[in-house]
Design an enzyme around this catalytic site. Sequence first.
Site, PDB file in Angstrom:
ATOM      1  N   ALA A  73       0.926  -1.190  -0.018  1.00 29.52           N
ATOM      2  CA  ALA A  73       0.038   0.019  -0.135  1.00 29.52           C
ATOM      3  C   ALA A  73       0.902   1.290  -0.081  1.00 29.52           C
ATOM      4  O   ALA A  73       0.347   2.164  -0.538  1.00 29.52           O
ATOM      5  CB  ALA A  73      -0.942   0.067   1.220  1.00 29.52           C
ATOM      6  N   ASN A 153      -6.743   3.193  10.088  1.00 31.00           N
ATOM      7  CA  ASN A 153      -6.006   2.138  10.535  1.00 31.00           C
ATOM      8  C   ASN A 153      -5.670   1.995  12.147  1.00 31.00           C
ATOM      9  O   ASN A 153      -5.559   0.941  12.693  1.00 31.00           O
ATOM     10  CB  ASN A 153      -4.446   1.906  10.016  1.00 31.00           C
ATOM     11  CG  ASN A 153      -3.952   3.113   9.949  1.00 31.00           C
ATOM     12  OD1 ASN A 153      -4.442   4.125   9.502  1.00 31.00           O
ATOM     13  ND2 ASN A 153      -2.670   3.182  10.514  1.00 31.00           N
ATOM     14  N   GLN A 181      -7.117  -1.084   4.842  1.00 30.15           N
ATOM     15  CA  GLN A 181      -7.672  -1.706   6.116  1.00 30.15           C
ATOM     16  C   GLN A 181      -9.177  -2.269   6.092  1.00 30.15           C
ATOM     17  O   GLN A 181      -9.544  -3.008   6.494  1.00 30.15           O
ATOM     18  CB  GLN A 181      -7.760  -0.716   7.314  1.00 30.15           C
ATOM     19  CG  GLN A 181      -6.451  -0.362   7.992  1.00 30.15           C
ATOM     20  CD  GLN A 181      -5.724  -1.338   8.597  1.00 30.15           C
ATOM     21  OE1 GLN A 181      -6.380  -2.342   8.944  1.00 30.15           O
ATOM     22  NE2 GLN A 181      -4.309  -1.339   8.837  1.00 30.15           N
ATOM     23  N   GLY A 202      -1.170  -6.750   0.445  1.00 29.63           N
ATOM     24  CA  GLY A 202      -1.821  -8.103   0.727  1.00 29.63           C
ATOM     25  C   GLY A 202      -1.732  -8.360   2.160  1.00 29.63           C
ATOM     26  O   GLY A 202      -2.492  -9.408   2.677  1.00 29.63           O
ATOM     27  N   HIS A 203      -0.555  -8.063   2.828  1.00 29.74           N
ATOM     28  CA  HIS A 203      -0.611  -8.669   4.324  1.00 29.74           C
ATOM     29  C   HIS A 203      -1.388  -8.235   5.281  1.00 29.74           C
ATOM     30  O   HIS A 203      -1.355  -8.738   6.648  1.00 29.74           O
ATOM     31  CB  HIS A 203       0.938  -8.635   4.656  1.00 29.74           C
ATOM     32  CG  HIS A 203       1.149  -7.137   5.254  1.00 29.74           C
ATOM     33  ND1 HIS A 203       1.397  -6.503   6.427  1.00 29.74           N
ATOM     34  CD2 HIS A 203       1.307  -5.778   4.355  1.00 29.74           C
ATOM     35  CE1 HIS A 203       1.409  -5.259   6.345  1.00 29.74           C
ATOM     36  NE2 HIS A 203       1.551  -4.651   5.310  1.00 29.74           N
ATOM     37  N   THR A 239      10.378  -7.068 -12.943  1.00 27.00           N
ATOM     38  CA  THR A 239       9.781  -8.376 -12.697  1.00 27.00           C
ATOM     39  C   THR A 239       8.877  -8.637 -11.815  1.00 27.00           C
ATOM     40  O   THR A 239       9.284  -8.562 -10.605  1.00 27.00           O
ATOM     41  CB  THR A 239      11.038  -9.342 -12.898  1.00 27.00           C
ATOM     42  OG1 THR A 239      11.899  -9.094 -13.772  1.00 27.00           O
ATOM     43  CG2 THR A 239      10.509 -10.809 -13.086  1.00 27.00           C
ATOM     44  N   CYS A 330       2.514   1.457  12.372  1.00 31.06           N
ATOM     45  CA  CYS A 330       3.530   1.909  11.116  1.00 31.06           C
ATOM     46  C   CYS A 330       4.138   3.509  11.808  1.00 31.06           C
ATOM     47  O   CYS A 330       5.114   3.750  11.270  1.00 31.06           O
ATOM     48  CB  CYS A 330       2.514   2.524  10.238  1.00 31.06           C
ATOM     49  SG  CYS A 330       1.872   0.854   9.552  1.00 31.06           S
TER      50      CYS A 330
HETATM   51  C1  LIG Z   1      -4.194   2.669   6.002  1.00 31.49           C
HETATM   52  C2  LIG Z   1      -2.879   2.053   5.525  1.00 31.49           C
HETATM   53  N1  LIG Z   1      -2.376   2.571   4.403  1.00 31.49           N
HETATM   54  C3  LIG Z   1      -1.141   2.204   4.108  1.00 31.49           C
HETATM   55  C4  LIG Z   1      -0.360   1.330   4.955  1.00 31.49           C
HETATM   56  C5  LIG Z   1       0.985   0.835   4.478  1.00 31.49           C
HETATM   57  O1  LIG Z   1       0.939  -0.674   4.115  1.00 31.49           O
HETATM   58  P1  LIG Z   1       2.603  -1.169   3.699  1.00 31.49           P
HETATM   59  O2  LIG Z   1       3.306  -1.100   4.982  1.00 31.49           O
HETATM   60  O3  LIG Z   1       1.921  -2.650   3.528  1.00 31.49           O
HETATM   61  O4  LIG Z   1       2.745  -0.749   2.628  1.00 31.49           O
HETATM   62  C6  LIG Z   1      -1.081   0.707   6.120  1.00 31.49           C
HETATM   63  C7  LIG Z   1      -0.189   0.011   7.053  1.00 31.49           C
HETATM   64  O5  LIG Z   1      -0.283  -0.194   8.146  1.00 31.49           O
HETATM   65  C8  LIG Z   1      -2.257   1.279   6.532  1.00 31.49           C
HETATM   66  O6  LIG Z   1      -2.899   0.663   7.695  1.00 31.49           O
END
Ligand SMILES: Cc1ncc(COP(=O)(O)O)c(C=O)c1O
Length: 382
Positions: A73, A153, A181, A202-203, A239, A330
């Site tokens: 993301a 989030n 989210q 994805g995670h 790739t 994050c």
């Molecule tokens: C709302 C939102 N956007 C973006 C991200 C960033 O995702 P990634 O770390 O997988 O790039 C997160 C990760 O917590 C998120 O909760």
Amino acid sequence: MKLPIYLDYHATTPVDERVLEAMQPYFIEIFGNPASSSHVFGWQASAAVEQARRQVADGLDADPEEIVFTSGASESNNLAIRGVARLCRERGRHIVTVATEHKAVLNTCLALEEDGFRVTVLGVDGEGGVELDAVRAALADDTILVSIMHANNEIGTIQDIAPIGALCRDRGVLFHTDATQSIGRRLFNVRHLNVDLVSFSGHKFYGPKGTGALFIRRSVDCAPLITGGGHESGVRSGTLNVPGVVGLAKAVELANQSLKDETARTREWRDDLWRAIREAVPTVLLNGPDPLERPDDRLPNNLNVSVPGAEGEALVAALDQVAVSTSSACTSASGEGSHVLKAIGRDTEGLTHLRFGLGRPTTREEIDYTIGCIRAVAGARA
Ligand SMILES: Cc1ncc(COP(=O)(O)O)c(C=O)c1O
């Protein structure tokens, strides 16, 4: 039941075993480069990628050509914002976003100020919502892009984005949403929600880390961040991570299949947690919309509370075998306070903030154990 218990599913999720199974053949057996067009190894890999693209598109009601695979993301947000800004800079240099966005959106928008863009960062109400009128008032003749997340989030607020998308369309402004989210926790239909660009990872829904996608509506042009061999229709060179792409697609499929059950289950248990905390710690402050009164306005698996003084510390201590977040995963690495809690006016000193995130593997036993820990705080006070 095994300790410690994981209740931080907004930060990340384990890979679903069915996802891992789907990925497995693409590490060793079918290892070709999907861009190798002259032999069967490449054709097989390319077929897997295109099948995955269809699966992801189906999950969002998009067309396969509207899906670009990325590393997650953060990259998707950067691609959407910077890609649109670059192509539209002659038309206008104004971008609208919101104070509670993930830093991958906020900092990307703000970085564009150095390139001559103007950014309006809208405030939110006490529950983290944005007023449609505030978006309308922020639009100027030179606005090119509005970026507003679907679900927060930290505090789980779900924004009603369809009317914002309709407003943007009406005014000829592109609308991007970060749905990281909400995918897998809420039905996400790109047509009904009037979105032009959608980011996700994805995670966050039992797919592999380092995978994600950006939906780009067919009529929208987006300049690449990564140039090279012109993969992904020239929007994202490099790739492709074939096992990752296959895993992401399987995760989207499973998320849609289990959405109803999982939503109902996590919502019920989240509500039980909220009732238990409210009872055990009467001074608790809820962050985000009330789960019992406005369940549709909040992620079903999210609970975020602030507790004043010693009780806050006692609650954290009581939950020492329960992995919850005291800020956004994050941002906590940076050691700063949460910009989201600040935006809703919860940045007062002496508050301890806790975010609970329930997930697919969460069990009733784990919730009962957690409720027991919460009740122990009240027991210690009595
Ligand atoms: C709302 C939102 N956007 C973006 C991200 C960033 O995702 P990634 O770390 O997988 O790039 C997160 C990760 O917590 C998120 O909760």
